[in-house]
Scaffold this motif. Structure first.
Motif, PDB file in Angstrom:
ATOM      1  N   ILE A  29       0.819  -1.206   0.000  1.00  0.00           N
ATOM      2  CA  ILE A  29       0.000   0.000   0.000  1.00  0.00           C
ATOM      3  C   ILE A  29       0.855   1.260   0.000  1.00  0.00           C
ATOM      4  O   ILE A  29       0.515   2.270  -0.636  1.00  0.00           O
ATOM      5  CB  ILE A  29      -0.977  -0.029   1.201  1.00  0.00           C
ATOM      6  CG1 ILE A  29      -2.072   1.019   1.012  1.00  0.00           C
ATOM      7  CG2 ILE A  29      -0.233   0.153   2.508  1.00  0.00           C
ATOM      8  CD1 ILE A  29      -3.009   0.719  -0.109  1.00  0.00           C
ATOM      9  N   ASN A  30       1.995   1.239   0.707  1.00  0.00           N
ATOM     10  CA  ASN A  30       2.893   2.401   0.693  1.00  0.00           C
ATOM     11  C   ASN A  30       3.487   2.616  -0.689  1.00  0.00           C
ATOM     12  O   ASN A  30       3.644   3.763  -1.140  1.00  0.00           O
ATOM     13  CB  ASN A  30       4.010   2.215   1.718  1.00  0.00           C
ATOM     14  CG  ASN A  30       3.534   2.427   3.134  1.00  0.00           C
ATOM     15  OD1 ASN A  30       2.591   3.176   3.376  1.00  0.00           O
ATOM     16  ND2 ASN A  30       4.171   1.763   4.086  1.00  0.00           N
ATOM     17  N   LEU A  31       3.817   1.536  -1.372  1.00  0.00           N
ATOM     18  CA  LEU A  31       4.362   1.639  -2.721  1.00  0.00           C
ATOM     19  C   LEU A  31       3.313   2.201  -3.670  1.00  0.00           C
ATOM     20  O   LEU A  31       3.631   3.024  -4.546  1.00  0.00           O
ATOM     21  CB  LEU A  31       4.841   0.272  -3.196  1.00  0.00           C
ATOM     22  CG  LEU A  31       5.739   0.229  -4.440  1.00  0.00           C
ATOM     23  CD1 LEU A  31       7.011   1.027  -4.216  1.00  0.00           C
ATOM     24  CD2 LEU A  31       6.072  -1.213  -4.802  1.00  0.00           C
ATOM     25  N   TYR A  32       2.071   1.776  -3.516  1.00  0.00           N
ATOM     26  CA  TYR A  32       0.991   2.306  -4.353  1.00  0.00           C
ATOM     27  C   TYR A  32       0.794   3.800  -4.107  1.00  0.00           C
ATOM     28  O   TYR A  32       0.439   4.536  -5.027  1.00  0.00           O
ATOM     29  CB  TYR A  32      -0.317   1.573  -4.065  1.00  0.00           C
ATOM     30  CG  TYR A  32      -0.517   0.329  -4.896  1.00  0.00           C
ATOM     31  CD1 TYR A  32      -0.698   0.412  -6.265  1.00  0.00           C
ATOM     32  CD2 TYR A  32      -0.537  -0.929  -4.306  1.00  0.00           C
ATOM     33  CE1 TYR A  32      -0.889  -0.726  -7.037  1.00  0.00           C
ATOM     34  CE2 TYR A  32      -0.730  -2.068  -5.063  1.00  0.00           C
ATOM     35  CZ  TYR A  32      -0.900  -1.962  -6.431  1.00  0.00           C
ATOM     36  OH  TYR A  32      -1.083  -3.081  -7.186  1.00  0.00           O
ATOM     37  N   THR A  33       0.996   4.253  -2.887  1.00  0.00           N
ATOM     38  CA  THR A  33       0.724   5.646  -2.541  1.00  0.00           C
ATOM     39  C   THR A  33       1.891   6.566  -2.864  1.00  0.00           C
ATOM     40  O   THR A  33       1.706   7.643  -3.449  1.00  0.00           O
ATOM     41  CB  THR A  33       0.386   5.765  -1.046  1.00  0.00           C
ATOM     42  OG1 THR A  33      -0.687   4.877  -0.719  1.00  0.00           O
ATOM     43  CG2 THR A  33      -0.019   7.183  -0.697  1.00  0.00           C
ATOM     44  N   GLY A 103       6.054   8.702  -7.651  1.00  0.00           N
ATOM     45  CA  GLY A 103       5.361   7.546  -8.216  1.00  0.00           C
ATOM     46  C   GLY A 103       4.063   7.247  -7.498  1.00  0.00           C
ATOM     47  O   GLY A 103       3.700   7.880  -6.503  1.00  0.00           O
ATOM     48  N   GLY A 104       3.345   6.265  -8.012  1.00  0.00           N
ATOM     49  CA  GLY A 104       2.117   5.794  -7.393  1.00  0.00           C
ATOM     50  C   GLY A 104       0.959   6.763  -7.515  1.00  0.00           C
ATOM     51  O   GLY A 104       0.875   7.580  -8.430  1.00  0.00           O
ATOM     52  N   LEU A 105       0.054   6.681  -6.546  1.00  0.00           N
ATOM     53  CA  LEU A 105      -1.146   7.512  -6.545  1.00  0.00           C
ATOM     54  C   LEU A 105      -0.799   8.992  -6.502  1.00  0.00           C
ATOM     55  O   LEU A 105      -1.445   9.813  -7.156  1.00  0.00           O
ATOM     56  CB  LEU A 105      -2.020   7.143  -5.342  1.00  0.00           C
ATOM     57  CG  LEU A 105      -3.256   8.006  -5.098  1.00  0.00           C
ATOM     58  CD1 LEU A 105      -4.229   7.893  -6.257  1.00  0.00           C
ATOM     59  CD2 LEU A 105      -3.931   7.617  -3.792  1.00  0.00           C
ATOM     60  N   LEU A 260       0.272   4.681 -11.036  1.00  0.00           N
ATOM     61  CA  LEU A 260      -0.427   3.520 -10.475  1.00  0.00           C
ATOM     62  C   LEU A 260      -0.220   2.258 -11.300  1.00  0.00           C
ATOM     63  O   LEU A 260       0.077   1.189 -10.759  1.00  0.00           O
ATOM     64  CB  LEU A 260      -1.923   3.840 -10.357  1.00  0.00           C
ATOM     65  CG  LEU A 260      -2.322   4.732  -9.191  1.00  0.00           C
ATOM     66  CD1 LEU A 260      -3.796   5.099  -9.284  1.00  0.00           C
ATOM     67  CD2 LEU A 260      -2.032   4.045  -7.869  1.00  0.00           C
ATOM     68  N   LEU A 261      -0.369   2.365 -12.621  1.00  0.00           N
ATOM     69  CA  LEU A 261      -0.195   1.182 -13.455  1.00  0.00           C
ATOM     70  C   LEU A 261       1.263   0.737 -13.467  1.00  0.00           C
ATOM     71  O   LEU A 261       1.550  -0.470 -13.454  1.00  0.00           O
ATOM     72  CB  LEU A 261      -0.674   1.470 -14.882  1.00  0.00           C
ATOM     73  CG  LEU A 261      -0.632   0.292 -15.851  1.00  0.00           C
ATOM     74  CD1 LEU A 261      -1.477  -0.864 -15.335  1.00  0.00           C
ATOM     75  CD2 LEU A 261      -1.105   0.709 -17.236  1.00  0.00           C
ATOM     76  N   GLY A 262       2.193   1.686 -13.484  1.00  0.00           N
ATOM     77  CA  GLY A 262       3.606   1.328 -13.449  1.00  0.00           C
ATOM     78  C   GLY A 262       3.987   0.630 -12.158  1.00  0.00           C
ATOM     79  O   GLY A 262       4.766  -0.332 -12.157  1.00  0.00           O
ATOM     80  N   ILE A 263       3.440   1.104 -11.038  1.00  0.00           N
ATOM     81  CA  ILE A 263       3.680   0.444  -9.755  1.00  0.00           C
ATOM     82  C   ILE A 263       3.139  -0.984  -9.782  1.00  0.00           C
ATOM     83  O   ILE A 263       3.782  -1.931  -9.314  1.00  0.00           O
ATOM     84  CB  ILE A 263       3.029   1.241  -8.616  1.00  0.00           C
ATOM     85  CG1 ILE A 263       3.772   2.570  -8.392  1.00  0.00           C
ATOM     86  CG2 ILE A 263       3.007   0.426  -7.331  1.00  0.00           C
ATOM     87  CD1 ILE A 263       5.164   2.431  -7.858  1.00  0.00           C
ATOM     88  N   SER A 264       1.956  -1.161 -10.350  1.00  0.00           N
ATOM     89  CA  SER A 264       1.351  -2.490 -10.418  1.00  0.00           C
ATOM     90  C   SER A 264       2.205  -3.441 -11.245  1.00  0.00           C
ATOM     91  O   SER A 264       2.390  -4.612 -10.869  1.00  0.00           O
ATOM     92  CB  SER A 264      -0.053  -2.386 -11.014  1.00  0.00           C
ATOM     93  OG  SER A 264      -0.874  -1.567 -10.220  1.00  0.00           O
ATOM     94  N   TRP A 283      -8.129  -4.111  -7.908  1.00  0.00           N
ATOM     95  CA  TRP A 283      -7.781  -3.031  -6.987  1.00  0.00           C
ATOM     96  C   TRP A 283      -7.602  -1.706  -7.736  1.00  0.00           C
ATOM     97  O   TRP A 283      -8.107  -0.670  -7.301  1.00  0.00           O
ATOM     98  CB  TRP A 283      -6.522  -3.396  -6.222  1.00  0.00           C
ATOM     99  CG  TRP A 283      -5.766  -2.244  -5.643  1.00  0.00           C
ATOM    100  CD1 TRP A 283      -4.549  -1.773  -6.022  1.00  0.00           C
ATOM    101  CD2 TRP A 283      -6.194  -1.402  -4.557  1.00  0.00           C
ATOM    102  NE1 TRP A 283      -4.184  -0.697  -5.268  1.00  0.00           N
ATOM    103  CE2 TRP A 283      -5.168  -0.438  -4.353  1.00  0.00           C
ATOM    104  CE3 TRP A 283      -7.326  -1.354  -3.757  1.00  0.00           C
ATOM    105  CZ2 TRP A 283      -5.257   0.547  -3.382  1.00  0.00           C
ATOM    106  CZ3 TRP A 283      -7.412  -0.365  -2.778  1.00  0.00           C
ATOM    107  CH2 TRP A 283      -6.387   0.558  -2.596  1.00  0.00           C
ATOM    108  N   LEU A 284      -6.917  -1.737  -8.874  1.00  0.00           N
ATOM    109  CA  LEU A 284      -6.744  -0.522  -9.665  1.00  0.00           C
ATOM    110  C   LEU A 284      -8.082   0.011 -10.164  1.00  0.00           C
ATOM    111  O   LEU A 284      -8.330   1.224 -10.154  1.00  0.00           O
ATOM    112  CB  LEU A 284      -5.819  -0.793 -10.850  1.00  0.00           C
ATOM    113  CG  LEU A 284      -4.319  -0.845 -10.579  1.00  0.00           C
ATOM    114  CD1 LEU A 284      -3.563  -1.054 -11.880  1.00  0.00           C
ATOM    115  CD2 LEU A 284      -3.846   0.416  -9.888  1.00  0.00           C
ATOM    116  N   ALA A 285      -8.953  -0.892 -10.612  1.00  0.00           N
ATOM    117  CA  ALA A 285     -10.266  -0.470 -11.105  1.00  0.00           C
ATOM    118  C   ALA A 285     -11.066   0.216 -10.005  1.00  0.00           C
ATOM    119  O   ALA A 285     -11.703   1.251 -10.227  1.00  0.00           O
ATOM    120  CB  ALA A 285     -11.029  -1.674 -11.657  1.00  0.00           C
TER     121      ALA A 285
END
Length: 313
Positions: A29-33, A103-105, A260-264, A283-285
């Motif tokens: 979650i931290n990486l996504y944010t 990066g991320g969100l 977000l997509l790059g992190i995924s 989760w992305l959707a």
């Protein structure tokens, strides 16, 4: 049809609660944010996201919080410069952080807001230029709009990321974030121009005549009467453009910016989470749906405040 929908819903509920492995989301979650932003400086991103969330909440509740209605436009205006400063730092106060660590969100949100800040004023200028009586100005604006609308967005992004540096001096470097924001803003500006032009065409000639009777100059007429009404009319179309701009930021994953997509994609490359495609993309959707819904609600709230006598659902 109801039976089929019920069967599919039961299968989805069973998969979500009993079969899916959501560790791929919870453990990252931290990486996504924050992306790869330095750990000791993440408070800056958290502060900006908290400011943006609070401002959105105030805007949605503004009819019931009258004392906040006047400063809200000013707070929205400073959102972009405040975000850029908190992200990048500098001025001897905050530690400078290169854009390659964004990066991320957080990158998705700041890139969307920066691009929209470029596209909206550019669209207004292009829309006014296309309606100009000067043939040169009219032709330049028309050609720009037609060319941008005829070229795929991915081509514009590739041009911004790969070709622009070739035309710059060797010792002059523009970050990928700036190139991406310019490419998105210049591309979206052409579509915004057509939306605003539609709003301008909806204004009756009597508005211009009334302004002339009151003694307003052409500049005052545009500033005080024409442009506000055109923006109000074009608001639903502009909201669609903003939502599309947010979704199109996912294309930057192709060009090296880890939103977000790059992190995924980087998470799915981890051997521990190989094969968890369904969990990641669901989760992305959900995340994109939530942000786009907030944007749509903000637009409806602004439209309701601009048209207090108009009821809509």
């Amino acid at each position: 049809m109801l039976a089929i929908i019920g069967w599919l819903s039961l299968g989805l509920i069973k998969w979500v609660f009993f079969q899916a492995d959501w560790r791929v989301v919870t453990e990252n979650i931290n990486l996504y944010t924050f992306g790869s932003y330095p750990q000791q400086e993440k408070w800056r991103i958290s502060l900006w996201i908290l400011f943006l969330s609070g401002l959105s909440l105030l805007t949605l509740l503004s009819p019931n919080i009258y004392k906040f209605r006047k400063p809200l436009p000013f707070l929205w205006i400073i959102t972009v410069p405040l975000g850029i400063y908190l992200f990048s730092g500098g001025f001897g106060i905050l530690t400078p952080i290169p854009t390659r660590y964004w990066g991320g969100l957080s990158l998705t949100l700041i890139l969307t807001l920066c691009s929209a800040s470029i596209a909206l004023p550019l669209g207004i200028i292009l829309a006014l230029g296309r309606r100009s009586d000067y043939k040169l100005i009219n032709s330049i604006c028309r050609v720009y709009i037609d060319v941008m609308r005829a070229v795929p967005l991915i081509a514009v992004l590739f041009f911004g990321q790969l070709l622009i540096p070739l035309f710059l001096p060797i010792d002059f470097e523009v970050s990928r974030f700036v190139r991406a924001a310019l490419a998105f803003g210049l591309f979206a500006g052409a579509y915004v121009a057509e939306d605003i032009r539609g709003g301008l065409q909806a204004i009756p000639l009597t508005q211009y005549e009334a302004a002339a009777v009151l003694g307003l100059t052409p500049g005052q007429t545009l500033q005080l009467i024409i442009i506000p009404q055109a923006l109000k009319t074009a608001l639903p179309a502009l909201t669609n453009q903003a939502i599309g701009l947010l979704q199109n930021t996912s294309l930057m994953a192709i060009l090296g910016l880890v939103e977000l997509l790059g992190i995924s994609r980087s998470i799915l490359a981890n051997p521990e989470f190989i094969g968890k495609y369904l969990e990641v993309y669901i989760w992305l959707a959900i995340l994109y749906w939530f942000i786009c819904t907030i944007m749509a609600l903000l637009s409806r709230q602004i439209e309701h405040q601009l048209n207090p006598l108009k009821s809509f659902k």
